[in-house]
Scaffold this motif. Structure first.
Motif, PDB file in Angstrom:
ATOM      1  N   THR A   1     -10.160   9.073   0.173  1.00 32.14           N
ATOM      2  CA  THR A   1      -8.523   9.325  -0.161  1.00 32.14           C
ATOM      3  C   THR A   1      -7.603   8.651  -0.491  1.00 32.14           C
ATOM      4  O   THR A   1      -6.018   8.649  -0.412  1.00 32.14           O
ATOM      5  N   GLY A   2      -8.166   7.926  -1.351  1.00 32.12           N
ATOM      6  CA  GLY A   2      -7.273   7.009  -2.117  1.00 32.12           C
ATOM      7  C   GLY A   2      -7.446   5.515  -2.074  1.00 32.12           C
ATOM      8  O   GLY A   2      -8.698   5.348  -1.345  1.00 32.12           O
ATOM      9  N   ILE A   3      -6.793   5.021  -2.641  1.00 29.30           N
ATOM     10  CA  ILE A   3      -6.562   3.475  -2.478  1.00 29.30           C
ATOM     11  C   ILE A   3      -6.757   2.897  -1.076  1.00 29.30           C
ATOM     12  O   ILE A   3      -6.162   3.439  -0.604  1.00 29.30           O
ATOM     13  N   PRO A   4      -7.753   2.096  -0.551  1.00 35.96           N
ATOM     14  CA  PRO A   4      -7.749   1.973   0.170  1.00 35.96           C
ATOM     15  C   PRO A   4      -6.411   1.004   0.777  1.00 35.96           C
ATOM     16  O   PRO A   4      -6.339  -0.043   0.528  1.00 35.96           O
ATOM     17  N   ASP A   5      -6.423   0.297   2.494  1.00 33.62           N
ATOM     18  CA  ASP A   5      -5.214  -0.292   2.235  1.00 33.62           C
ATOM     19  C   ASP A   5      -5.398  -2.217   2.719  1.00 33.62           C
ATOM     20  O   ASP A   5      -6.382  -1.804   3.757  1.00 33.62           O
ATOM     21  N   PHE A   6      -5.593  -3.359   2.380  1.00 39.08           N
ATOM     22  CA  PHE A   6      -6.413  -4.087   2.352  1.00 39.08           C
ATOM     23  C   PHE A   6      -6.482  -4.159   4.172  1.00 39.08           C
ATOM     24  O   PHE A   6      -7.285  -5.005   4.586  1.00 39.08           O
ATOM     25  N   ASN A   7      -5.653  -4.390   4.852  1.00 40.40           N
ATOM     26  CA  ASN A   7      -5.299  -4.661   6.202  1.00 40.40           C
ATOM     27  C   ASN A   7      -6.149  -3.575   7.358  1.00 40.40           C
ATOM     28  O   ASN A   7      -7.081  -4.740   7.887  1.00 40.40           O
ATOM     29  N   ARG A   8      -6.557  -2.478   6.731  1.00 42.55           N
ATOM     30  CA  ARG A   8      -7.476  -1.630   7.477  1.00 42.55           C
ATOM     31  C   ARG A   8      -8.873  -2.489   7.176  1.00 42.55           C
ATOM     32  O   ARG A   8      -9.523  -2.912   7.686  1.00 42.55           O
ATOM     33  N   ILE A   9      -9.473  -2.714   5.596  1.00 39.52           N
ATOM     34  CA  ILE A   9     -10.077  -3.330   5.584  1.00 39.52           C
ATOM     35  C   ILE A   9     -10.942  -4.613   6.805  1.00 39.52           C
ATOM     36  O   ILE A   9     -11.958  -4.945   6.360  1.00 39.52           O
ATOM     37  N   ASN A  10      -9.807  -5.559   6.148  1.00 43.03           N
ATOM     38  CA  ASN A  10     -10.048  -6.733   6.700  1.00 43.03           C
ATOM     39  C   ASN A  10     -10.266  -6.955   7.878  1.00 43.03           C
ATOM     40  O   ASN A  10     -11.040  -7.843   8.839  1.00 43.03           O
ATOM     41  N   GLU A  11      -9.873  -6.229   8.899  1.00 46.67           N
ATOM     42  CA  GLU A  11     -10.136  -5.388  10.263  1.00 46.67           C
ATOM     43  C   GLU A  11     -11.477  -5.915  10.398  1.00 46.67           C
ATOM     44  O   GLU A  11     -11.845  -6.711  11.232  1.00 46.67           O
ATOM     45  N   GLU A  12     -12.757  -4.635   9.741  1.00 45.94           N
ATOM     46  CA  GLU A  12     -13.502  -4.630   9.736  1.00 45.94           C
ATOM     47  C   GLU A  12     -14.897  -5.708   9.120  1.00 45.94           C
ATOM     48  O   GLU A  12     -15.185  -6.432   9.987  1.00 45.94           O
ATOM     49  N   LEU A  13     -13.899  -6.233   7.599  1.00 47.68           N
ATOM     50  CA  LEU A  13     -15.153  -7.269   7.038  1.00 47.68           C
ATOM     51  C   LEU A  13     -14.911  -8.598   7.413  1.00 47.68           C
ATOM     52  O   LEU A  13     -15.359  -8.944   7.956  1.00 47.68           O
ATOM     53  N   GLN A  14     -13.564  -8.798   8.511  1.00 47.73           N
ATOM     54  CA  GLN A  14     -13.370 -10.631   9.134  1.00 47.73           C
ATOM     55  C   GLN A  14     -14.224 -10.176  10.527  1.00 47.73           C
ATOM     56  O   GLN A  14     -14.859 -11.319  10.650  1.00 47.73           O
ATOM     57  N   ARG A  15     -15.140  -8.796  11.108  1.00 48.25           N
ATOM     58  CA  ARG A  15     -15.479  -8.735  12.123  1.00 48.25           C
ATOM     59  C   ARG A  15     -16.775  -9.191  11.838  1.00 48.25           C
ATOM     60  O   ARG A  15     -17.708 -10.054  11.676  1.00 48.25           O
ATOM     61  N   LEU A  16     -16.816  -8.317  10.708  1.00 49.90           N
ATOM     62  CA  LEU A  16     -18.751  -8.766  10.217  1.00 49.90           C
ATOM     63  C   LEU A  16     -19.169 -10.032   9.313  1.00 49.90           C
ATOM     64  O   LEU A  16     -19.931 -10.077   9.974  1.00 49.90           O
TER      65      LEU A  16
ATOM     66  N   TRP B   1       0.506  -0.664   0.065  1.00 50.07           N
ATOM     67  CA  TRP B   1      -0.077  -0.284   0.108  1.00 50.07           C
ATOM     68  C   TRP B   1       0.703   1.079   0.496  1.00 50.07           C
ATOM     69  O   TRP B   1       0.341   2.364  -0.901  1.00 50.07           O
ATOM     70  N   ASP B   2       1.937   0.896   0.617  1.00 50.55           N
ATOM     71  CA  ASP B   2       2.791   2.401   1.037  1.00 50.55           C
ATOM     72  C   ASP B   2       3.599   2.520  -0.517  1.00 50.55           C
ATOM     73  O   ASP B   2       3.909   3.795  -1.081  1.00 50.55           O
ATOM     74  N   SER B   3       3.384   1.631  -1.622  1.00 46.75           N
ATOM     75  CA  SER B   3       4.061   2.599  -2.606  1.00 46.75           C
ATOM     76  C   SER B   3       3.238   2.838  -3.357  1.00 46.75           C
ATOM     77  O   SER B   3       4.022   3.062  -4.617  1.00 46.75           O
ATOM     78  N   TYR B   4       1.579   2.970  -3.462  1.00 46.81           N
ATOM     79  CA  TYR B   4       1.600   3.665  -4.552  1.00 46.81           C
ATOM     80  C   TYR B   4       1.586   5.301  -4.550  1.00 46.81           C
ATOM     81  O   TYR B   4       1.882   5.508  -3.313  1.00 46.81           O
ATOM     82  N   SER B   5       1.812   5.688  -6.060  1.00 47.68           N
ATOM     83  CA  SER B   5       1.596   7.037  -6.309  1.00 47.68           C
ATOM     84  C   SER B   5       0.603   8.050  -5.554  1.00 47.68           C
ATOM     85  O   SER B   5      -0.886   7.174  -6.088  1.00 47.68           O
ATOM     86  N   GLN B   6       0.768   9.175  -5.652  1.00 44.29           N
ATOM     87  CA  GLN B   6      -0.330  10.178  -5.348  1.00 44.29           C
ATOM     88  C   GLN B   6      -1.689   9.854  -6.495  1.00 44.29           C
ATOM     89  O   GLN B   6      -2.502   9.908  -6.623  1.00 44.29           O
ATOM     90  N   ALA B   7      -0.997   9.568  -7.916  1.00 50.84           N
ATOM     91  CA  ALA B   7      -1.597   9.564  -9.285  1.00 50.84           C
ATOM     92  C   ALA B   7      -2.545   8.482  -8.911  1.00 50.84           C
ATOM     93  O   ALA B   7      -3.145   8.968  -9.597  1.00 50.84           O
ATOM     94  N   GLU B   8      -2.240   7.445  -8.274  1.00 53.07           N
ATOM     95  CA  GLU B   8      -2.877   6.415  -8.750  1.00 53.07           C
ATOM     96  C   GLU B   8      -4.282   6.240  -7.372  1.00 53.07           C
ATOM     97  O   GLU B   8      -4.737   5.898  -7.883  1.00 53.07           O
ATOM     98  N   HIS B   9      -3.770   6.837  -6.063  1.00 52.28           N
ATOM     99  CA  HIS B   9      -4.588   7.146  -4.758  1.00 52.28           C
ATOM    100  C   HIS B   9      -5.525   8.422  -5.664  1.00 52.28           C
ATOM    101  O   HIS B   9      -7.429   8.261  -5.807  1.00 52.28           O
ATOM    102  N   ASP B  10      -5.263   8.894  -7.003  1.00 53.97           N
ATOM    103  CA  ASP B  10      -6.043   9.774  -8.001  1.00 53.97           C
ATOM    104  C   ASP B  10      -7.090   9.945  -8.529  1.00 53.97           C
ATOM    105  O   ASP B  10      -8.319  10.175  -8.590  1.00 53.97           O
ATOM    106  N   VAL B  11      -6.678   8.448  -8.817  1.00 51.92           N
ATOM    107  CA  VAL B  11      -7.689   7.749  -9.713  1.00 51.92           C
ATOM    108  C   VAL B  11      -8.403   7.269  -9.119  1.00 51.92           C
ATOM    109  O   VAL B  11      -9.705   7.058  -9.673  1.00 51.92           O
ATOM    110  N   TRP B  12      -8.110   6.362  -8.046  1.00 54.13           N
ATOM    111  CA  TRP B  12      -9.573   5.861  -7.048  1.00 54.13           C
ATOM    112  C   TRP B  12     -10.060   7.128  -6.909  1.00 54.13           C
ATOM    113  O   TRP B  12     -11.569   6.535  -6.788  1.00 54.13           O
ATOM    114  N   ILE B  13     -10.461   8.057  -6.223  1.00 47.84           N
ATOM    115  CA  ILE B  13     -10.340   9.118  -5.405  1.00 47.84           C
ATOM    116  C   ILE B  13     -11.123   9.747  -6.517  1.00 47.84           C
ATOM    117  O   ILE B  13     -12.981   9.267  -6.287  1.00 47.84           O
TER     118      ILE B  13
END
Ligand code: HBI
Ligand code: FE
Length: 289
Positions: A66-81, A24-36
């Motif tokens: 704010t950009g491409i989500p970090d899968f580790n962050r998503i997974n905390e909630e998704l696994q709980r649900l 996730w740290d390697s995404y460029s701002q341009a890539e995050h902007d495409v997501w946004i």
């Protein structure tokens, strides 16, 4: 990518199950902007078009602006649900790998994102198609069960040699499915919700047929991957889709499919429940129905 494109195993850097680190740290701002850009276009369009479970999932996972989500962050909630998690892959993976992930409540999501000049169409599923399109529905317990049942069914279908029939089920539900609600038809298919144009076309355009979902009918219906759909199948509830997959013995269906002809993609059968009869079907019938 065709099956033999996988003959030489996972690409360099991928694990035996074809997963890679998202980085996730390697995404460029341009890539995050495409997501946004993509997120904001769809998030403003989908209320009143996407089904409530999808919209609830989008909020619950906070696939924010704010950009491409970090899968580790998503997974905390998704696994709980629902016990699901998103794993990063380089792109399409072999069917047996794909089904094994689904059977174990892991959704393989493309790690890359399309370029700014590819906003409206791309060949392989990227992180926006997979995470914005597919993942919100995995927060719904019934749909989460369906996706796991589909994965297990896919593993069995491989053994029966009927993968192409099961791929149609995936296509007309997970990718391009519509849901009947008291307020009208709503979208749950990832291929639709992740597409600006098809989010409009699928509900509003008069040309496609919109027919009641029937498991065997869907498995006899081919699909095109490079254009809007000519037919959409409508389920009465997510529970009915799960029941169709878990309560059905597929073996007799597969044996009937051995001799049953495919249904031409734009055809309406007499036994079809017709929500809307498409103008193209009308034209194909010479304007009289
Ligand atoms: N691989 N990463 C990925 N994503 C998919 O949606 C996917 C796949 N491999 C095979 C596949 N889909 C289709 O064959 C499904 O119909 C099984
Ligand atoms: Fe997809």
């Amino acid at each position: 990518m065709s099956a033999d494109g996988f003959a030489n195993g996972p690409p360099p850097g991928a694990r035996p199950d074809w997963t890679i680190d998202q980085g996730w740290d390697s995404y460029s701002q341009a890539e995050h902007d495409v997501w946004i850009t993509l997120y904001e276009r769809q998030a403003s369009l989908l209320p009143g078009r996407a089904c409530d479970p999808f919209l609830r999932g989008l909020e619950a996972l906070d696939l924010h602006r704010t950009g491409i989500p970090d899968f580790n962050r998503i997974n905390e909630e998704l696994q709980r649900l629902t016990g699901w998690s998103v794993v990063a892959v380089p792109g399409l993976v072999p069917d047996e790998v794909f089904f094994d992930h689904l059977a174990n409540r892991r959704f393989p999501a493309g790690q890359f994102i399309r370029r700014a000049d590819q906003l409206d169409y791309l060949q392989e599923p990227d992180v926006f198609h997979d995470v914005f399109g597919h993942v919100p529905m995995l927060t719904d317990p019934v749909f989460a069960d369906y996706m796991q049942a589909y994965g297990k069914g896919g593993q069995r279908a491989l053994g029966y040699g009927h993968l192409h029939n099961l791929a149609r089920l995936y296509w007309y539900t997970v990718e391009f499915g519509l849901l009947q609600t008291p307020r009208g038809l709503r979208i749950y298919g990832a291929g639709i919700v992740s597409s600006l144009a098809e989010s409009i076309f699928a509900l509003d355009d008069p040309s496609p047929n919109r027919l009641g979902f029937d498991l065997e009918r869907v498995m006899r219906t081919p699909y095109r991957i490079d254009d809007f759909q000519q037919v959409y199948f409508v389920i009465p509830s997510l529970q009915s889709l799960l029941d169709a997959t878990t309560q059905t013995d597929f073996a007799p269906i597969y044996s009937r499919l051995e001799t049953a002809a495919d249904v031409p993609i734009a055809e309406v059968l007499s036994q079809d429940q017709v929500f809307t009869r498409g103008t193209q079907a009308y034209a194909a019938a010479g304007g009289r129905l």
